[in-house]
Enzyme design. Structure first.
Site, PDB file in Angstrom:
ATOM      1  CG  ASP A   1      -2.014   1.067   1.389  1.00  0.00           C
ATOM      2  OD1 ASP A   1      -1.728   2.208   0.677  1.00  0.00           O
ATOM      3  OD2 ASP A   1      -3.085   0.997   1.915  1.00  0.00           O
TER       4      ASP A   1
ATOM      5  CE  LYS B   1      -4.717   8.829   3.622  1.00  0.00           C
ATOM      6  NZ  LYS B   1      -5.726   9.404   4.881  1.00  0.00           N
TER       7      LYS B   1
ATOM      8  CB  ILE C   1      -2.010   5.742  -0.225  1.00  0.00           C
ATOM      9  CG1 ILE C   1      -2.031   5.512   1.354  1.00  0.00           C
ATOM     10  CG2 ILE C   1      -2.697   4.507  -0.964  1.00  0.00           C
ATOM     11  CD1 ILE C   1      -3.421   5.559   1.945  1.00  0.00           C
TER      12      ILE C   1
END
Length: 462
Positions: A231, A273, A233
């Site tokens: 992940d 983000k 992000i």
């Protein structure tokens, strides 16, 4: 006769976590500099609001994108009609190029290997549906994002087995901890289908090191049926791009493109983000496995990204002058804000894990506990929420093995609000609101912290 299904009434969502309870308390009494100056300051929400001025300036300079025009002509009707769930090719190309740029073009992404989703939450859940059956397990290094208990296992039936990482080595993944988690899963008769990491880490605010990535790749190379999900992000929040290493770089540098490992490595990404756009609900799965892409694309019909959003962002991300400036300025502002929080806490006598990314710090308040227990951690958390009026996230919500650590966000507020938060915390510490006791050394682990979803369900839900 029950009115609702077992899924609707099962207790594996994680909504009872202090992570979410803190949000609820904030929403009852939110801080506002004018309307509610004594309210709770939200420091439990990882939002990036530091570069909104750059985004707003771009919108002013590019009115056609925001008003759904092309060359001055309205394309509203075109965007309003049904779109194929594969997504707009212009947006997928722009997103793939932005992901490469985010990694200083050390690796390149093929837009044909992208599946668009309604945020990273949807992307992670979709990957679980694609890679695992109900009752299968994924290994996650602790501490990890509390929302994973919802995203990865609530509807999928997938189990989470923690890889226990410790403060003694900066919460780094070790070969021993990884193998120990794998053996623990086997003892529980769980079929391990993969490892999922966040890189950079939420909640630690650290990038995954080359050593850690080598350990993970060695593990999945040895275990032929195990996937690695990264992940990423927060990739654009690393204060220096050179400090972030994507799993795609490992595949390239280790010449794994033509091996079986290549198809078992997957990436989750979003614009929530890096660009600070969680409300736009833009996420993506990147995979080299065509079968995963095919299955995930079909599932994406349950969480599509609107055509209007895709059109707007394809224009923004295609503006290379803007993205270059944005990424550089975003990193600079995040680094400055992080230092502001760290130095402010140090002045109070509170330390943080050394970090180089993210929208938060992993704060060490173990010396403020009345005892070395999770009960004491919760007592301290409640005082900070209700008395200090700061919503921060306790480590137990992140499945941390050691009580006394807290995630504190710094990018979702103004500098003035952050200064006020530090002032409140200083007053709390200076007033000696807590009497520290180091006599009690037994650590009590709350059931919520380490429970596996399998054991947390009713029998008919297993």
């Amino acid at each position: 006769m029950d009115l609702l299904s077992r899924k609707a009434t099962c207790n594996s969502h994680g909504q009872d976590s202090s992570y979410f309870l803190g949000w609820e308390e904030y929403e009852k009494n939110p801080y506002d500099v004018l309307k509610n100056p004594h309210g709770i300051i939200q420091m439990g929400l990882a939002e990036n609001q530091l570069c909104f001025d750059l985004l707003e300036s771009w919108l002013v300079q590019n009115p056609d994108a925001a008003s759904f025009k092309r060359d001055g002509q309205s394309i509203f009707r075109e965007l309003a009609l049904f779109q194929d769930y594969h997504g707009l090719s212009s947006f997928k190309n722009a997103l793939a190029n932005f992901m490469s740029e985010n990694r200083q073009n050390r690796v390149f992404f093929d837009s044909n290997n992208l599946v668009l989703t309604a945020g990273a939450t949807s992307a992670n859940e979709t990957l679980m549906f694609c890679l695992a059956n109900p009752g299968d397990a994924f290994l996650l290094p602790t501490p990890y994002y509390p929302g994973f208990d919802r995203d990865l296992k609530w509807r999928t039936g997938v189990e989470i087995v923690p890889i226990q990482c410790l403060s003694s080595n900066g919460f780094r993944i070790t070969k021993h901890a990884l193998e120990e988690a794998y053996e623990q899963a086997k003892k529980l008769n769980l079929n391990v289908k993969g490892v999922l990491i966040t890189n950079p880490s939420n909640p630690l605010g650290t990038t995954t090191t080359q050593t850690e990535l080598n350990i993970l790749f060695e593990f999945i190379s040895k275990n032929k049926n195990i996937h690695l999900v990264s992940d990423e992000i927060y990739s654009g929040t690393a204060f220096s791009s050179s400090e972030f290493i994507s799993v795609m770089e490992i595949l390239k540098n280790n010449q794994l493109e033509n091996t079986d490992v290549f198809n078992r490595v997957h990436i989750v990404y979003s614009l929530s983000k890096d660009l600070g756009l969680p409300g736009f609900r833009v996420g993506a799965i990147y995979s080299n496995d065509k079968d995963v892409i095919s299955a995930a694309t079909k599932m994406s019909s349950f969480g599509l990204v609107s055509s209007q959003t895709q059109y707007l962002l394809s224009s923004l991300l295609s503006d290379k002058e803007f993205t270059k400036t944005y990424l550089r300025e975003n990193q600079s502002r995040l680094k400055y804000r992080q230092r502001m929080l760290v130095t402010g806490l140090e002045a109070i006598g509170i330390g943080c894990l050394k970090s180089n990314a993210g929208l938060f710090c992993w704060v060490d308040m173990r010396h403020l506990l009345s005892s070395k227990t999770f009960e004491a951690e919760m007592d301290l958390w409640k005082k900070i929420v209700y008395e200090v009026k700061l919503n921060i996230s306790p480590g137990s919500a992140c499945h941390c093995e050691e009580p006394g650590w807290f995630r504190v966000c710094f990018a979702n507020m103004s500098e003035e609000t952050l200064k006020l938060a530090l002032k409140r915390l200083k007053k709390f510490v200076d007033n000696g609101a807590l009497t520290c006791s180091r006599k009690k050394t037994m650590t009590t682990i709350s059931n919520w912290v380490f429970r596996l979803s399998f054991h947390d369900r009713d029998a008919e839900e297993r």
